[in-house]
Design an enzyme around this catalytic site. Structure first.
Site, PDB file in Angstrom:
ATOM      1  N   GLU A 135     -13.354   2.415 -10.060  1.00 48.39           N
ATOM      2  CA  GLU A 135     -12.886   3.133  -8.871  1.00 48.39           C
ATOM      3  C   GLU A 135     -12.584   4.585  -9.250  1.00 48.39           C
ATOM      4  O   GLU A 135     -11.782   4.833 -10.159  1.00 48.39           O
ATOM      5  CB  GLU A 135     -11.616   2.483  -8.304  1.00 48.39           C
ATOM      6  CG  GLU A 135     -11.175   3.130  -7.006  1.00 48.39           C
ATOM      7  CD  GLU A 135      -9.902   2.512  -6.426  1.00 48.39           C
ATOM      8  OE1 GLU A 135      -8.913   2.380  -7.171  1.00 48.39           O
ATOM      9  OE2 GLU A 135      -9.906   2.181  -5.227  1.00 48.39           O
TER      10      GLU A 135
ATOM     11  N   CYS B 110      -9.473   3.004  -0.110  1.00 49.33           N
ATOM     12  CA  CYS B 110      -9.707   1.778  -0.889  1.00 49.33           C
ATOM     13  C   CYS B 110     -11.041   1.169  -0.492  1.00 49.33           C
ATOM     14  O   CYS B 110     -11.682   0.486  -1.276  1.00 49.33           O
ATOM     15  CB  CYS B 110      -8.577   0.794  -0.675  1.00 49.33           C
ATOM     16  SG  CYS B 110      -8.234   0.502   1.057  1.00 49.33           S
TER      17      CYS B 110
ATOM     18  N   LYS C   7       9.597   2.319   0.153  1.00 51.16           N
ATOM     19  CA  LYS C   7       9.447   3.476  -0.737  1.00 51.16           C
ATOM     20  C   LYS C   7       8.050   4.057  -0.519  1.00 51.16           C
ATOM     21  O   LYS C   7       7.051   3.481  -0.947  1.00 51.16           O
ATOM     22  CB  LYS C   7       9.587   3.067  -2.215  1.00 51.16           C
ATOM     23  CG  LYS C   7       9.574   4.303  -3.120  1.00 51.16           C
ATOM     24  CD  LYS C   7       8.973   4.050  -4.469  1.00 51.16           C
ATOM     25  CE  LYS C   7       7.534   4.438  -4.623  1.00 51.16           C
ATOM     26  NZ  LYS C   7       7.198   5.846  -4.421  1.00 51.16           N
TER      27      LYS C   7
ATOM     28  N   GLU D 103      -2.239  -5.330  -2.319  1.00 53.59           N
ATOM     29  CA  GLU D 103      -3.523  -4.777  -1.850  1.00 53.59           C
ATOM     30  C   GLU D 103      -3.879  -3.656  -2.807  1.00 53.59           C
ATOM     31  O   GLU D 103      -3.150  -2.668  -2.896  1.00 53.59           O
ATOM     32  CB  GLU D 103      -3.389  -4.207  -0.426  1.00 53.59           C
ATOM     33  CG  GLU D 103      -3.060  -5.218   0.641  1.00 53.59           C
ATOM     34  CD  GLU D 103      -4.180  -6.192   0.916  1.00 53.59           C
ATOM     35  OE1 GLU D 103      -5.341  -5.909   0.548  1.00 53.59           O
ATOM     36  OE2 GLU D 103      -3.880  -7.261   1.480  1.00 53.59           O
TER      37      GLU D 103
HETATM   38  P1  NAD Z   1      -0.445   4.007  -7.130  1.00 53.98           P
HETATM   39  O1  NAD Z   1      -0.599   2.622  -7.643  1.00 53.98           O
HETATM   40  O2  NAD Z   1      -0.382   5.099  -8.096  1.00 53.98           O
HETATM   41  O3  NAD Z   1       0.905   4.116  -6.254  1.00 53.98           O
HETATM   42  C1  NAD Z   1       1.178   3.248  -5.173  1.00 53.98           C
HETATM   43  C2  NAD Z   1       2.682   3.201  -4.959  1.00 53.98           C
HETATM   44  O4  NAD Z   1       3.284   2.568  -6.092  1.00 53.98           O
HETATM   45  C3  NAD Z   1       3.338   4.580  -4.834  1.00 53.98           C
HETATM   46  O5  NAD Z   1       4.372   4.523  -3.886  1.00 53.98           O
HETATM   47  C4  NAD Z   1       3.904   4.792  -6.233  1.00 53.98           C
HETATM   48  O6  NAD Z   1       4.986   5.697  -6.270  1.00 53.98           O
HETATM   49  C5  NAD Z   1       4.341   3.384  -6.600  1.00 53.98           C
HETATM   50  N1  NAD Z   1       4.470   3.145  -8.042  1.00 53.98           N
HETATM   51  C6  NAD Z   1       3.838   3.792  -9.056  1.00 53.98           C
HETATM   52  N2  NAD Z   1       4.250   3.291 -10.244  1.00 53.98           N
HETATM   53  C7  NAD Z   1       5.146   2.310  -9.977  1.00 53.98           C
HETATM   54  C8  NAD Z   1       5.923   1.422 -10.784  1.00 53.98           C
HETATM   55  N3  NAD Z   1       5.854   1.429 -12.122  1.00 53.98           N
HETATM   56  N4  NAD Z   1       6.731   0.552 -10.169  1.00 53.98           N
HETATM   57  C9  NAD Z   1       6.805   0.505  -8.822  1.00 53.98           C
HETATM   58  N5  NAD Z   1       6.114   1.326  -8.001  1.00 53.98           N
HETATM   59  C10 NAD Z   1       5.289   2.223  -8.567  1.00 53.98           C
HETATM   60  O7  NAD Z   1      -1.602   4.214  -6.053  1.00 53.98           O
HETATM   61  P2  NAD Z   1      -1.938   5.520  -5.198  1.00 53.98           P
HETATM   62  O8  NAD Z   1      -2.521   6.541  -6.131  1.00 53.98           O
HETATM   63  O9  NAD Z   1      -0.778   5.902  -4.367  1.00 53.98           O
HETATM   64  O10 NAD Z   1      -3.066   4.966  -4.228  1.00 53.98           O
HETATM   65  C11 NAD Z   1      -4.404   4.830  -4.605  1.00 53.98           C
HETATM   66  C12 NAD Z   1      -4.751   3.385  -4.914  1.00 53.98           C
HETATM   67  O11 NAD Z   1      -4.372   2.553  -3.820  1.00 53.98           O
HETATM   68  C13 NAD Z   1      -6.238   3.160  -5.092  1.00 53.98           C
HETATM   69  O12 NAD Z   1      -6.447   2.304  -6.186  1.00 53.98           O
HETATM   70  C14 NAD Z   1      -6.642   2.490  -3.786  1.00 53.98           C
HETATM   71  O13 NAD Z   1      -7.796   1.680  -3.872  1.00 53.98           O
HETATM   72  C15 NAD Z   1      -5.437   1.684  -3.492  1.00 53.98           C
HETATM   73  N6  NAD Z   1      -5.380   1.327  -2.071  1.00 53.98           N
HETATM   74  C16 NAD Z   1      -5.638   0.047  -1.724  1.00 53.98           C
HETATM   75  C17 NAD Z   1      -5.634  -0.330  -0.389  1.00 53.98           C
HETATM   76  C18 NAD Z   1      -5.915  -1.740   0.012  1.00 53.98           C
HETATM   77  O14 NAD Z   1      -5.555  -2.127   1.119  1.00 53.98           O
HETATM   78  N7  NAD Z   1      -6.545  -2.552  -0.820  1.00 53.98           N
HETATM   79  C19 NAD Z   1      -5.359   0.619   0.591  1.00 53.98           C
HETATM   80  C20 NAD Z   1      -5.096   1.934   0.200  1.00 53.98           C
HETATM   81  C21 NAD Z   1      -5.100   2.278  -1.141  1.00 53.98           C
END
Ligand code: NAD
Length: 511
Positions: free
Chosen positions: A400, A299, A190, A265
């Protein structure tokens, strides 16, 4: 980069917007509900990138059923053969790199140099995991008994549910898909709703490479509508998630009752430490790239810089001058250095933090405003922003932000910088600028992060070293490298007794 990968492309702003379905059992299908959602260019809200299936639990059910059906055959295919398919996919990605990079800039805004890098990371990971088709080494070890052979082998977990963010739209999906596939798992992914096109492109490459039907499936749609049913599905054995710490916690809780493998992650608040003996120009280069690359939406972004008081003024002056000079705009223009925020909501978050920083008493050294003049008014642009004289306990220094905002903190020593560096809830990446090898090694030893750099910013990971973080950034697993194989496999230890007699471990001895 090959010459073919750099060929001119007609893709980009204003190119026709296609309708994309889900990919289930080798076919592109609309959502069961028939609904769609739009994906728009964050640099120009009038530019429609495409429409995508707005899916729900019924679509997840179908995708998981397809993955379940495909699993026995895919698992039985010898791993080197699986590797050949991945190798072909990597070759296709190389050929289509420029098109896919342009699509990515259009759908998420980061500049072309960076989206080329994102596709390259997917290429690197796909080649790397193709090679694992001929490795996946286990152990053989002598037995304590006579005429007994023993070894360990990996087995796939089964169906992998992958949930990915928007900031590395092809790289992160490939980090999860390729190790999962080479081990014999089947996959349902997804993608983030802001960046489904890059996953569509990745799947096209796998399809063209000959991935069998049902081995890879994609369902697009919202987190609650698609992500939640996917991670909660009883047939999904491993969930690999990258995203915010808040959602990661929900994933962890959803996986716990069934003891599913769960790989997380999550967020980061990474620090660059600039010592008084640092090469300041190099440190400023690093702080600019680390803080404002991908508009700070990494991130691993260097959203904090701790600077020794002896060089603080000089560093800050140069850093601010360079940030002010950054060219902000549409990432498809090769001269642009920083693109927009991913969405209106993300820019609002950034603006919220600018207010928080001001209210807390941090000194706004540059930026602090949205950019709306002329063409920029069509997108979600924000000025590169630097807060100076930050107290390390300020919210802008510990939370963050995920935008182009950097907090600079004066420190009096390496020890203080390390304390400030470790004193946040995250533990992804850190770096030090120094000419003193003793300081470099001390910081390397004492920073409790999953990634550490010397004389380089907090970003720049390569696919053949483990990637991930400590504390609220991760749950003990690592992406990339051979460590990724542990996420998507179970170990099986095998004992073969060819003595023809009953031999009892720890009880019988052989003289
Ligand atoms: P997010 O948590 O909003 O979304 C991530 C994914 O989870 C998306 O596909 C989203 O649709 C899905 N999602 C959202 N709510 C959900 C739920 N209730 N159940 C299941 N899935 C759900 O994050 P984002 O805004 O897409 O990305 C930014 C974040 O990602 C930042 O915090 C960043 O630090 C982190 N990030 C971490 C890494 C790493 O490797 N540590 C890498 C890239 C981004």
């Amino acid at each position: 980069m090959s010459a073919t990968a750099q060929r001119p492309s007609s893709r980009g702003r204003g190119a026709p917007a296609a309708a994309h379905g889900n990919f289930i059992a080798g076919e592109w299908k609309p959502a069961a509900s028939g609904r769609t959602f739009e994906n728009r260019n964050p640099a120009d809200r009038d530019d429609l990138v495409g429409t995508f299936a707005d899916s729900g639990p019924e679509d997840v059910e179908r995708a998981v059923a397809a993955a379940r059906e495909a699993f026995p055959r895919w698992r039985a295919l010898p791993a080197p053969k699986r590797g050949e398919i991945l190798f072909r996919a990597a070759e296709i990605l190389v050929r289509r790199k420029e098109d896919f990079a342009r699509d990515m800039t259009r759908e998420m805004g980061k500049v072309l140099a960076e989206t080329r890098g994102d596709v390259q990371e997917a290429i690197d990971m796909t080649y790397y995991m193709a090679g694992e088709g001929r490795r996946q080494f286990g152990q053989t070890t002598p037995s304590e008994l006579q005429s007994k052979f023993q070894m360990s082998v990996r087995m796939p977990v089964g169906i992998a549910g992958l949930i990915t963010p928007w900031n590395f739209p092809m790289a992160i999906p490939s980090w999860k898909m390729m190790p999962g596939l080479i081990l014999g798992n089947t996959v349902v992914i997804k993608p983030a709703t802001d960046t489904p096109l890059s996953v569509v492109n990745l799947i096209h490459a796998l399809e063209e490479a000959g991935i069998p039907k049902g081995v890879v499936n994609m369902v697009t749609g919202g987190g609650s509508e698609v992500g939640a049913p996917l991670m909660g599905h009883k047939d999904v054995g491993i969930v690999s998630f990258t995203g915010s710490t808040g959602v990661g916690r929900k994933v962890s809780e959803a996986c716990a009752p069934a003891f599913k493998h769960c790989h997380l992650e999550m967020g980061g608040k990474n620090i660059i430490m600039v010592m008084d003996d640092a090469q300041l120009d190099l440190a400023v280069d690093g702080a600019i790239w680390g803080g404002f690359g991908t508009s700070g939406q990494r991130c691993t972004a260097a959203s904090r810089v701790a600077v020794h008081k002896k060089v603080y003024r000089e560093f800050v002056d140069r850093f601010v001058e360079r940030a002010r000079a950054l060219k902000v705009g549409d990432g498809l223009d090769e001269s642009v250095q920083m693109g927009p925020c991913i969405s209106e909501a993300q820019r609002r978050t950034v603006e919220g933090y600018v207010k928080v920083g001001r209210d807390e008493g941090a000194r706004l050294l540059c930026g602090g405003h949205r950019l709306e003049s002329g063409e920029l008014g069509r997108g979600w642009f924000h000025e590169p922003t630097i807060f100076g004289d930050c107290d390390p306990r300020m919210r802008v220094a510990v939370e963050e932000i995920f935008g182009p905002v950097v907090s600079v903190i004066p420190v009096g020593s390496l020890e203080e910088a390390v304390t400030v560096g470790n004193n946040v809830e995250y533990g992804l990446s850190a770096s030090i600028y120094t000419q003193d090898i003793n300081k470099a090694f001390t910081a390397m030893r004492d920073m409790y992060t999953g990634i550490f750099y010397v004389n380089a910013p907090t970003i720049g990971a390569e696919t053949h070293l483990p990637f991930g973080g400590t504390k609220n950034t991760g749950n003990g697993h690592r992406e990339a490298c051979v460590q990724a194989l542990d996420v998507f496999s179970e170990w099986k230890s095998i004992y073969i007794d060819y003595s023809g007699t009953l031999q009892r471990a720890q009880i019988d001895t052989w003289e």
